[in-house]
Design a protein around this motif. Sequence first.
Motif, short mmCIF file in Angstrom:
data_model
loop_
_atom_site.label_atom_id
_atom_site.label_comp_id
_atom_site.label_asym_id
_atom_site.label_seq_id
_atom_site.Cartn_x
_atom_site.Cartn_y
_atom_site.Cartn_z
N ASP A 36 -89.09 19.58 63.97
CA ASP A 36 -88.28 18.83 64.93
C ASP A 36 -88.47 17.35 64.64
O ASP A 36 -89.47 16.95 64.03
CB ASP A 36 -88.74 19.14 66.37
N ILE A 37 -87.52 16.56 65.09
CA ILE A 37 -87.61 15.11 64.83
C ILE A 37 -88.39 14.40 65.93
O ILE A 37 -88.80 13.26 65.77
CB ILE A 37 -86.18 14.53 64.68
N SER A 38 -88.58 15.09 67.06
CA SER A 38 -89.20 14.44 68.22
C SER A 38 -90.72 14.66 68.24
O SER A 38 -91.19 15.78 68.41
CB SER A 38 -88.56 14.99 69.51
N GLU A 39 -91.41 13.55 68.09
CA GLU A 39 -92.89 13.60 68.10
C GLU A 39 -93.41 14.15 69.44
O GLU A 39 -94.25 15.05 69.45
CB GLU A 39 -93.41 12.18 67.85
N ASP A 93 -83.11 16.99 55.91
CA ASP A 93 -83.92 16.64 54.74
C ASP A 93 -84.99 17.70 54.48
O ASP A 93 -85.24 18.09 53.35
CB ASP A 93 -84.65 15.30 54.96
N LYS A 117 -92.91 17.07 61.65
CA LYS A 117 -91.99 16.05 62.18
C LYS A 117 -91.10 15.60 61.03
O LYS A 117 -91.58 15.01 60.05
CB LYS A 117 -92.77 14.87 62.74
N ALA A 118 -89.82 15.91 61.13
CA ALA A 118 -88.90 15.54 60.05
C ALA A 118 -87.46 15.68 60.53
O ALA A 118 -87.19 16.34 61.53
CB ALA A 118 -89.11 16.47 58.84
N ASN A 119 -86.58 15.04 59.77
CA ASN A 119 -85.16 15.28 59.98
C ASN A 119 -84.88 16.66 59.36
O ASN A 119 -85.14 16.88 58.17
CB ASN A 119 -84.37 14.19 59.26
N ALA A 120 -84.36 17.56 60.16
CA ALA A 120 -84.21 18.96 59.72
C ALA A 120 -83.38 19.06 58.43
O ALA A 120 -83.70 19.87 57.56
CB ALA A 120 -83.57 19.78 60.82
#
Length: 391
Positions: A247-250, A277, A272-275
């Motif tokens: 997910d992108i949200s920490e 990418d 934590k990443a842009n899905a």
Amino acid sequence: MLQIRVKPGVEDRIRGFFPWIYRPEIASFSRKPKKGELVVVRDFGGRFLGYGYINPEVSIAVRIISFDKERPVNEQLIKDRIKEAYDYRKRLYINSNAFRLVHSEGDLLPGLIVDVYGEYVAVEFTTYGMYRFKDTVVKTLVEVLNPKGIYEKVNQTALKVEGIEASEGTLYGEVPEEILIWEHDLKFLINIPEGQKTGFFLDQRYARKFVRSLVEPEDVCLDVFCHTGGFALNMAKMGAKRVVAVDISEPALKVGERNAQINGLSNIEWVKANAFDFLRELDRKGERFDVVVIDPPSFAKNRHSVPNALRGYKELCVRGLKLTKRGGYMAIFSCSFHITEEHLLNVLREASYDVRRQVRVIAKTYQDKDHPWILQMPNTLYLKGVWVEVM
Ligand SMILES: C[S@@+](CC[C@H](N)C(=O)[O-])C[C@H]1O[C@@H](n2cnc3c(N)ncnc32)[C@H](O)[C@@H]1O
């Protein structure tokens, strides 16, 4: 009470229980309307069609609450509707202490969302007309649920469109920062003030249970757009050897990690990443999964953004299918009512062709039954998921 007449031809749709009247469809007003006031809706000839409220400043100018001549809109009707909504939820035997109590049009209370998290309640008003019943709503919730606290969440888009001046905060009792709820045999931490939506994606309850039927012990699973781990925890609970959750949200991931701890599940990797990418990276590394769930946020906020959104879904399907082992399963969801089930199926067809992987549909899932939708308003069926086996 203010009376309006609709233009000829509009009445058929209203008699068929479609509860919205768009501004250009109004032929006449008995006097100048005020924002949020109650209204009697009549056909062009003056025959009764329904009772509702009006906001002449917005495109959906009137929302009908009652089609019954004997049940005009007043505090009593709002109270009754909330009680009816609660009676319905009691009959569902939801295997959780967290559920949606009022689902706006789906409960004949347009503009009102009420989510229950154990002894606490989150309320959201999305129309000016319903906002005027705030005191009645709070009073009724206290009477029906006897909660420890009620918190008002605000939906910024709705506030702007409807011209509501509201801010988030506690409306009754006290609401702690974190609440521990249970769903099936798992526990989840909910943060109503800080969380996305009202704190949890209650609508995916059925799908979260469904994924359990696909996971075998020792499987390797992927939860894309995992939020606080709704699918990941269920996969881990079924004995998956390894679950990757992205997910992108920490803040969401932090809660996810704690959820895993609370449930004694240690085999989830939180990323934590842009899905978009991250899926590419997994493919580059040659990683493959037995079960892949892709539950993105709404990419299509309006109908103009549909083509772009479809490109996003297509890319997710292409990536997801590539990452799924032969004989494995993948699910793709859309929570935007502008993206139809047919859109999702088409995108899957194209992706299947592009990656040269045959798929067969094994199930479709929708928002769970505490989020009922109106037959005459296909757009109230906003959450759809298609589950495929990759052959
Ligand atoms: C519909 S919710 C997922 C709900 C979750 N499956 C559950 O059952 O609780 C979508 C999630 O996507 C995340 N998100 C939004 N954009 C993202 C992106 N580009 N990459 C990764 N996650 C993203 C949001 O933080 C949110 O948690």
